[in-house]
Design an enzyme around this catalytic site. Structure first.
Site: not given
Ligand code: IMP
Ligand code: MG
Length: 175
Positions: A97-98, A101, A150, A163
């Site tokens: 995963e990238d 969050d 962010f 990206r």
């Molecule tokens: P989560 O479900 O809140 O953990 O979000 C995960 C997804 O939100 C990641 O796979 C990203 O695609 C997106 N995301 C969360 N934080 C960022 C950020 O700082 N920049 C860009 N995408 C983010």
């Molecule tokens: Mg993602």
């Protein structure tokens, strides 16, 4: 106000860290085969680079799970936009995963995938924002812990832009 990008983690640092993670994973999985699952679209740059640094046999599949619109905060709603092509039963899975969050996306995804009986399942993320965690998700391999900002680049987007940046940057000048 127009957006500008401040470099948070340079291309060299990202490359070096991915090499370390590849070495660590190769050691941990010595003698076994790994099935990498890329979470699209953000995980794709990281997975390609990571896969090249892993010395044990690797197969790959892709999944697209969405929890974000074009904004910068999680909706908490997770949907599978593209499922895996192959079964993961009996495979040693590493989800790539990238960024983690809130943890909502991975919490849901790991629950779904665990029910498909992999031999093992670990999570590898390039970035982790622990301060923002809502759901308890165990990260096995992490590139960098970052503050609550962010970020874009290396697969991460803001409204589908940035990206392709080869480094991790912070978007400044957002409303
Ligand atoms: P989560 O479900 O809140 O953990 O979000 C995960 C997804 O939100 C990641 O796979 C990203 O695609 C997106 N995301 C969360 N934080 C960022 C950020 O700082 N920049 C860009 N995408 C983010
Ligand atoms: Mg993602």
């Amino acid at each position: 106000m127009s957006e500008t990008i401040r470099v948070l983690i340079s291309e060299e640092k990202v490359d070096e860290r991915i090499r370390e993670l590849g070495n660590q994973i190769s050691r941990d999985y010595e003698g076994r085969q790994i099935h990498l699952i890329c979470v699209l679209k953000g995980g794709v740059f990281f997975m390609c680079e990571l896969a090249k640094r892993i010395s044990v046999p690797v197969s790959m599949d892709f999944m697209c799970v969405g929890s974000y619109g074009d904004g910068t905060s999680s909706s908490g709603v997770v949907r599978i936009a593209k499922d895996l092509d192959e079964s993961i039963e009996g495979k040693e899975v590493i989800i790539v995963e990238d960024i983690i969050d809130s943890g909502n996306t991975l919490y849901y995804l790991m629950d779904v995938l665990n029910k498909r009986n992999p031999a093992g399942m670990k999570l590898c993320t390039l970035l982790d924002k622990p301060e923002r965690r809502v759901k308890d998700v165990k990260v096995d391999y992490c590139g960098f812990e970052i503050p609550d900002e962010f970020v874009v680049g290396y697969g991460l987007d803001y409204a589908q832009k940035y990206r392709n940046l080869p480094y991790i940057g912070v978007v400044e000048g957002l409303d």
